[in-house]
Design an enzyme around this catalytic site. Structure first.
Site, PDB file in Angstrom:
ATOM      1  N   HIS A  98       3.391  -3.208   9.045  1.00  0.00           N
ATOM      2  CA  HIS A  98       3.268  -3.892   7.747  1.00  0.00           C
ATOM      3  C   HIS A  98       2.429  -5.167   7.880  1.00  0.00           C
ATOM      4  O   HIS A  98       1.675  -5.512   6.970  1.00  0.00           O
ATOM      5  CB  HIS A  98       4.652  -4.196   7.165  1.00  0.00           C
ATOM      6  CG  HIS A  98       5.503  -2.974   7.014  1.00  0.00           C
ATOM      7  ND1 HIS A  98       6.866  -3.023   6.924  1.00  0.00           N
ATOM      8  CD2 HIS A  98       5.170  -1.651   6.976  1.00  0.00           C
ATOM      9  CE1 HIS A  98       7.335  -1.793   6.821  1.00  0.00           C
ATOM     10  NE2 HIS A  98       6.334  -0.941   6.852  1.00  0.00           N
ATOM     11  N   HIS A 257       4.322   3.013  -0.385  1.00  0.00           N
ATOM     12  CA  HIS A 257       4.616   2.468   0.944  1.00  0.00           C
ATOM     13  C   HIS A 257       3.938   3.288   2.035  1.00  0.00           C
ATOM     14  O   HIS A 257       3.479   2.751   3.046  1.00  0.00           O
ATOM     15  CB  HIS A 257       6.119   2.380   1.195  1.00  0.00           C
ATOM     16  CG  HIS A 257       6.396   1.700   2.501  1.00  0.00           C
ATOM     17  ND1 HIS A 257       6.377   0.333   2.638  1.00  0.00           N
ATOM     18  CD2 HIS A 257       6.597   2.190   3.751  1.00  0.00           C
ATOM     19  CE1 HIS A 257       6.565   0.016   3.896  1.00  0.00           C
ATOM     20  NE2 HIS A 257       6.710   1.125   4.597  1.00  0.00           N
ATOM     21  N   ASP A 261       1.583   1.866   4.899  1.00  0.00           N
ATOM     22  CA  ASP A 261       1.736   2.186   6.323  1.00  0.00           C
ATOM     23  C   ASP A 261       0.430   2.730   6.911  1.00  0.00           C
ATOM     24  O   ASP A 261       0.032   2.372   8.025  1.00  0.00           O
ATOM     25  CB  ASP A 261       2.820   3.257   6.520  1.00  0.00           C
ATOM     26  CG  ASP A 261       4.222   2.676   6.594  1.00  0.00           C
ATOM     27  OD1 ASP A 261       4.384   1.455   6.813  1.00  0.00           O
ATOM     28  OD2 ASP A 261       5.172   3.470   6.430  1.00  0.00           O
ATOM     29  N   HIS A 284       3.672   7.521  10.969  1.00  0.00           N
ATOM     30  CA  HIS A 284       3.088   6.780  12.089  1.00  0.00           C
ATOM     31  C   HIS A 284       2.610   7.698  13.217  1.00  0.00           C
ATOM     32  O   HIS A 284       1.576   7.453  13.826  1.00  0.00           O
ATOM     33  CB  HIS A 284       4.100   5.792  12.652  1.00  0.00           C
ATOM     34  CG  HIS A 284       4.598   4.826  11.622  1.00  0.00           C
ATOM     35  ND1 HIS A 284       3.750   4.054  10.859  1.00  0.00           N
ATOM     36  CD2 HIS A 284       5.845   4.522  11.204  1.00  0.00           C
ATOM     37  CE1 HIS A 284       4.465   3.313  10.033  1.00  0.00           C
ATOM     38  NE2 HIS A 284       5.741   3.575  10.219  1.00  0.00           N
TER      39      HIS A 284
HETATM   40 ZN   LIG Z   1       6.402   1.090   6.644  1.00  0.00          ZN
END
Ligand SMILES: [Zn+2]
Length: 318
Positions: A98, A257, A261, A284
């Protein structure tokens, strides 16, 4: 954000990738204290100006871990957050994504990030506090030209029905198109597609919080993780219900979000990417695998001075 607002005189940040072709750092250092999501510990964060071509460097002040440059090849774990380190068994710094997103969104090329613990404070689970800190610190133009990474041919990674891919840009800057599909009815299917710029990042993405399913958080607590996790730093979903009393910040906060990310994870390229990112159920792990695959073959990318039109031949930088 604790109700604070940045000083009204702060000049608004120019666009994400074509805001000037010069590198930028902070005008002055700035500090804050917050809770670590996984340790639950109070962690001090300090952001300081850094010289041209330094990049984003993370330093733990509580142990002997050498500073680590934020790059796709210093990522040592992506299970619960993006984690940096020198090796899988060594000291690490977790939950960098973030802050990385805020640095990308605010057009900061060079900064020293110091923390006195193993993770970046989670604050409210979004990038809003980081944007606030960066705006308060101010932004200073430097002497070196910014370099950009142009994607020159498609690269794709998959896991089951999830995928992430980068393709050459059809318009200047970074385009992102992400879709998600969760069984939990409160999330369901959502899609968000945009060209990223600083205004969009600040106004439409930076406040989107991370989210977690109630059964997941119970599992994480049972194994000693997410000790700092609470309704103050994540959206918690149970089936069709959002458990946070104040509800959502955007109807599609979840996919926003995911875009946030991805911006943070893609900034681990070591510079701003010019290209188009498409992700479905990506996170991720796929984001990191995508960068590893992109940079594994020099035919996939090249580095050019910022402002060079896509497709322009250029110097190949290592
Ligand atoms: Zn995140």
């Amino acid at each position: 954000m604790n109700g604070m607002v940045p000083p009204a005189h702060f000049p608004f940040m120019p666009p994400f990738s074509h805001d000037g072709q010069m590198q930028h750092t902070l005008s002055q250092p700035i500090s804050s204290v917050g809770t670590g999501l996984h340790t639950g510990a109070r962690i001090s964060l300090r952001l300081s100006p850094a010289a041209e071509n330094t990049g984003i460097v993370f330093h733990r002040t509580d142990c002997a871990m050498p500073p680590v440059t934020a790059r796709y090849d210093t990522v040592v774990d992506t299970q619960l957050s993006t984690v940096l380190g020198h090796g899988p068994q060594d000291a690490r710094i977790a939950t960098v994504e973030h802050l990385m997103a805020a640095l990308a969104g605010c057009g900061i090329d060079n900064v020293l990030v110091e923390v006195d613990g193993p993770e970046i404070p989670v604050f409210d689970g979004s990038a809003a506090e980081f944007v606030f800190l960066l705006e308060c610190a101010g932004r200073r133009q430097q002497e070196a030209r910014r370099q950009q990474i142009h994607v020159t041919r498609p690269v794709r990674v998959e896991e089951g029905d999830a995928f992430a891919e980068l393709t050459p840009a059809t318009q200047p800057g970074l385009g992102i198109d992400i879709s998600i599909d969760f069984p939990a009815a409160a999330i369901g299917q959502q899609r968000y597609a945009t060209q990223v710029d600083s205004h969009l990042f600040r106004e439409h993405l930076s406040r989107a919080r991370t989210f977690v399913l109630q059964p997941e958080i119970e599992h994480l607590h049972a194994i000693g993780l997410a000790r700092g996790g609470s309704l103050d730093n994540a959206v918690v979903v149970n089936g069709e219900s959002v458990l946070n009393p104040a509800g959502l910040r955007h109807p599609d906060e979840f996919v926003r979000h995911k875009v946030l990310d991805a911006i943070g994870d893609l900034y681990l390229a070591g510079g701003l990417i010019e290209g188009h990112f498409r992700g479905h159920k990506s996170g991720h792990t796929l984001n990191n695998r995508l960068l590893l695959k992109l940079f594994a073959d020099k035919a996939n990318w090249h580095v050019v001075p910022a402002g060079t039109p896509a497709g322009q031949p250029c110097t190949q930088a290592a």
